[in-house]
Design a protein around this motif. Structure first.
Motif, short mmCIF file in Angstrom:
data_model
loop_
_atom_site.label_atom_id
_atom_site.label_comp_id
_atom_site.label_asym_id
_atom_site.label_seq_id
_atom_site.Cartn_x
_atom_site.Cartn_y
_atom_site.Cartn_z
N ARG A 283 22.86 -8.27 -53.49
CA ARG A 283 22.26 -6.94 -53.61
C ARG A 283 22.14 -6.55 -55.08
NH1 ARG A 283 25.82 -4.40 -51.04
NH2 ARG A 283 24.94 -4.79 -48.96
N SER A 284 23.17 -6.86 -55.87
CA SER A 284 23.12 -6.57 -57.30
C SER A 284 22.00 -7.34 -57.98
CB SER A 284 24.47 -6.92 -57.94
OG SER A 284 24.42 -6.76 -59.35
N MET A 285 21.82 -8.62 -57.62
CA MET A 285 20.75 -9.42 -58.20
C MET A 285 19.38 -8.87 -57.80
SD MET A 285 21.91 -13.44 -58.18
CE MET A 285 22.33 -13.54 -56.44
N ALA A 286 19.27 -8.36 -56.58
CA ALA A 286 17.99 -7.81 -56.12
C ALA A 286 17.59 -6.57 -56.90
CB ALA A 286 18.08 -7.47 -54.63
N TYR A 287 18.56 -5.87 -57.47
CA TYR A 287 18.25 -4.72 -58.31
C TYR A 287 17.88 -5.14 -59.74
CZ TYR A 287 19.76 -1.19 -54.93
OH TYR A 287 19.85 -0.37 -53.82
N GLN A 288 18.40 -6.28 -60.19
CA GLN A 288 18.20 -6.70 -61.57
C GLN A 288 16.98 -7.61 -61.76
OE1 GLN A 288 21.98 -7.92 -63.62
NE2 GLN A 288 22.93 -7.41 -61.66
N VAL A 289 16.64 -8.39 -60.75
CA VAL A 289 15.53 -9.34 -60.85
C VAL A 289 14.19 -8.68 -61.15
CG1 VAL A 289 14.10 -10.93 -59.49
CG2 VAL A 289 16.56 -11.25 -59.59
N PRO A 290 13.84 -7.56 -60.47
CA PRO A 290 12.47 -7.03 -60.61
C PRO A 290 12.03 -6.70 -62.02
CG PRO A 290 13.54 -6.06 -58.71
CD PRO A 290 14.59 -6.84 -59.43
N MET B 269 15.76 8.69 -59.91
CA MET B 269 16.74 7.59 -59.88
C MET B 269 16.75 6.87 -58.53
SD MET B 269 19.94 9.32 -61.89
CE MET B 269 21.04 8.02 -61.33
N ARG B 270 16.29 7.55 -57.48
CA ARG B 270 16.27 6.91 -56.16
C ARG B 270 15.33 5.70 -56.13
NH1 ARG B 270 15.65 12.44 -53.74
NH2 ARG B 270 17.76 13.26 -53.43
N VAL B 271 14.31 5.71 -57.00
CA VAL B 271 13.38 4.58 -57.03
C VAL B 271 14.10 3.32 -57.50
CG1 VAL B 271 11.27 3.68 -58.05
CG2 VAL B 271 11.43 6.10 -57.45
N GLY B 272 14.89 3.42 -58.55
CA GLY B 272 15.56 2.25 -59.11
C GLY B 272 16.86 1.90 -58.44
N ASN B 273 17.43 2.81 -57.65
CA ASN B 273 18.73 2.56 -57.04
C ASN B 273 18.74 2.70 -55.52
OD1 ASN B 273 20.61 2.42 -59.58
ND2 ASN B 273 19.34 4.22 -59.91
N GLY B 274 17.58 3.05 -54.94
CA GLY B 274 17.51 3.25 -53.50
C GLY B 274 17.12 1.99 -52.76
N THR B 275 16.91 2.16 -51.47
CA THR B 275 16.51 1.05 -50.61
C THR B 275 15.33 1.45 -49.75
OG1 THR B 275 18.08 1.71 -48.87
CG2 THR B 275 18.85 0.11 -50.51
N PHE B 276 14.58 0.46 -49.31
CA PHE B 276 13.46 0.66 -48.40
C PHE B 276 13.63 -0.32 -47.24
CE2 PHE B 276 9.14 -0.37 -46.92
CZ PHE B 276 8.69 0.91 -46.60
N LEU B 277 13.93 0.22 -46.07
CA LEU B 277 14.21 -0.61 -44.89
C LEU B 277 15.38 -1.57 -45.17
CD1 LEU B 277 10.57 -1.48 -43.73
CD2 LEU B 277 12.06 0.37 -42.90
N GLY B 278 16.36 -1.07 -45.91
CA GLY B 278 17.54 -1.86 -46.21
C GLY B 278 17.40 -2.80 -47.39
N PHE C 249 13.07 -4.29 -55.69
CA PHE C 249 12.67 -5.62 -55.21
C PHE C 249 11.39 -5.53 -54.39
CE2 PHE C 249 12.86 -9.54 -52.76
CZ PHE C 249 13.33 -10.45 -53.70
N VAL C 250 11.30 -4.47 -53.57
CA VAL C 250 10.08 -4.26 -52.78
C VAL C 250 8.88 -4.04 -53.70
CG1 VAL C 250 8.94 -2.74 -51.11
CG2 VAL C 250 11.37 -3.31 -50.83
N LEU C 251 9.07 -3.23 -54.75
CA LEU C 251 7.99 -2.98 -55.71
C LEU C 251 7.58 -4.27 -56.41
CD1 LEU C 251 9.23 0.37 -57.30
CD2 LEU C 251 7.37 0.07 -55.66
N MET C 252 8.57 -5.10 -56.75
CA MET C 252 8.26 -6.39 -57.40
C MET C 252 7.41 -7.27 -56.49
SD MET C 252 10.82 -9.54 -58.27
CE MET C 252 10.78 -9.95 -56.51
N VAL C 253 7.75 -7.31 -55.20
CA VAL C 253 6.98 -8.13 -54.25
C VAL C 253 5.55 -7.62 -54.15
CG1 VAL C 253 6.78 -8.79 -51.82
CG2 VAL C 253 9.02 -8.82 -52.93
N VAL C 254 5.38 -6.30 -54.09
CA VAL C 254 4.04 -5.71 -54.01
C VAL C 254 3.22 -6.07 -55.25
CG1 VAL C 254 2.73 -3.55 -53.95
CG2 VAL C 254 4.75 -3.83 -52.50
N SER D 214 14.54 4.27 -64.23
CA SER D 214 15.03 4.81 -62.96
C SER D 214 16.37 4.19 -62.57
CB SER D 214 13.99 4.56 -61.87
OG SER D 214 14.45 5.01 -60.62
N ARG D 215 16.53 2.91 -62.83
CA ARG D 215 17.79 2.24 -62.45
C ARG D 215 18.95 2.65 -63.34
NH1 ARG D 215 20.68 -2.41 -63.51
NH2 ARG D 215 19.28 -3.06 -65.18
#
Length: 341
Positions: free
Chosen positions: A48-55, A168-177, A182-187, A246-247
């Motif tokens: 989970r930590s890596m998923a916040y840092q990778v994007p 801050m919710r953008v950089g530290n929140g979740t979307f469908l878990g 990470f979701v933004l990076m995929v998009v 945001s993060r």
């Protein structure tokens, strides 16, 4: 025409082969650190930590990738991301009440202002490179210094912190878990992948990277294509800056100075030809994940971060050597086949 199609077919095969190699390396890295980290690396919390840092690194690397596909490079990505984040953060902090409240409309307006800064910075790079014919590495090195200098001068080197909780919710929140960054990076990765592989602009970018001289004498308008490439690079850099702000709940004029080297390592490791012409977004994303896994693995094994910096430089040198050796072998095989036929 057939020769050109053959070159693009070869480039596609090379890119696919590099992606396959990266998948294998990703699997090896995962197994290695899982075995030797004593159940510290392979945990939900670590992933989970890596998923916040990778994007943030992945998006900056995709921005570098676009310029590198044309045979150029954009060294100003970090300066652009910091400038965009600072502008957005300044607007939000000015519109916050004493209780820390701010309307959603002002947050959206602040983000749009940051994106506009990214587009302006990208346009400046475009003018220097596409219109004035300044060498990309020199032009973006100059604008990197320019953007950093402006940001430091305006803020006196002081970061803007305590950003709104909604932002801050953008950089530290979740979307469908799944972590929202990470979701933004995929998009973004899907969008850029579609742009490169399914649009005329993407085809022209690859053509310019393959043979700039031929593109100059064609009717495609190589200057316009290069201009759009650096504008999109500026856009992506600004989005990365907003995600970082945001993060971390802060924007700083000198944040992420080492990110430019890391982005170049990611792009080269991801299979992008530094001379231009071929590469994939998938390779860049995989390379970002691999390097983040190495960083997290080093932390799990309690290695010094200085070793991680050493590993970055070593990987870059090794990949460049291997790419050169394999390219020479490929050319020699092509020549031998031609002579035999």
């Amino acid at each position: 025409m057939n020769e050109r199609l053959q070159r693009f077919s070869t480039a596609g095969l090379l890119a696919d082969r590099k992606v396959t190699q990266l998948m294998g390396f990703t699997t090896f890295t995962l197994i290695f650190f899982t075995v030797f980290s004593f159940n510290i690396f392979f945990t939900p919390e670590n992933f989970r930590s890596m998923a916040y840092q990778v994007p943030e690194i992945a998006i900056l690397s995709i921005a570098v990738m676009l310029s590198m596909l044309t045979g150029g490079i954009d060294l100003s990505i970090v300066g652009i991301s910091n400038a965009a984040a600072l502008v957005s953060a300044y607007i939000m902090t000015q519109k916050m009440t004493e209780g820390g409240d701010i309307s959603t409309m002002w947050i959206i307006a602040a983000c749009l202002a940051g994106i506009l800064i990214g587009l302006i910075c990208g346009a400046i790079n475009s003018i220097l490179i596409a219109i004035l014919n300044v060498t990309p590495i020199l032009a973006t090195l100059a604008t990197m210094t320019l953007f950093n200098g402006i940001a430091i001068g305006i803020t006196n080197g002081v970061s803007v912190s305590d950003l709104p909780k909604q932002f801050m919710r953008v950089g530290n929140g979740t979307f469908l878990g799944i972590p929202t960054p990470f979701v933004l990076m995929v998009v973004i990765a899907i969008f850029v992948g579609y742009l490169i592989n399914r649009t005329s602009l993407g085809l022209k970018v690859l053509l310019i990277g393959t043979n700039r001289k031929a593109a100059q004498y064609s009717v495609m308008g190589d200057r316009k294509v290069i201009a759009w490439t650096y504008i999109i690079s500026g856009l992506l850099s600004s989005l990365a800056g907003l995600i970082i702000a945001s993060r971390t709940s802060a924007a700083s004029p000198d944040f992420g100075n080492s990110y430019i080297l890391l982005a170049i390592v990611v792009v080269v490791l991801g299979g992008i030809n530094p001379m231009g012409g071929f590469g994939t977004v998938t390779g860049v994303v995989l390379a970002t994940i691999v390097l983040q896994m190495v960083s997290s693995g080093f932390n799990a094994l309690r290695f010094s971060q200085f070793f991680y910096l050493l590993a970055q430089g070593g990987v870059l040198v090794l990949v460049m050597i291997l790419n050169t050796v394999f390219e020479k072998r490929r050319i020699n095989r092509s020549i031998n086949k031609s002579l035999d036929s």
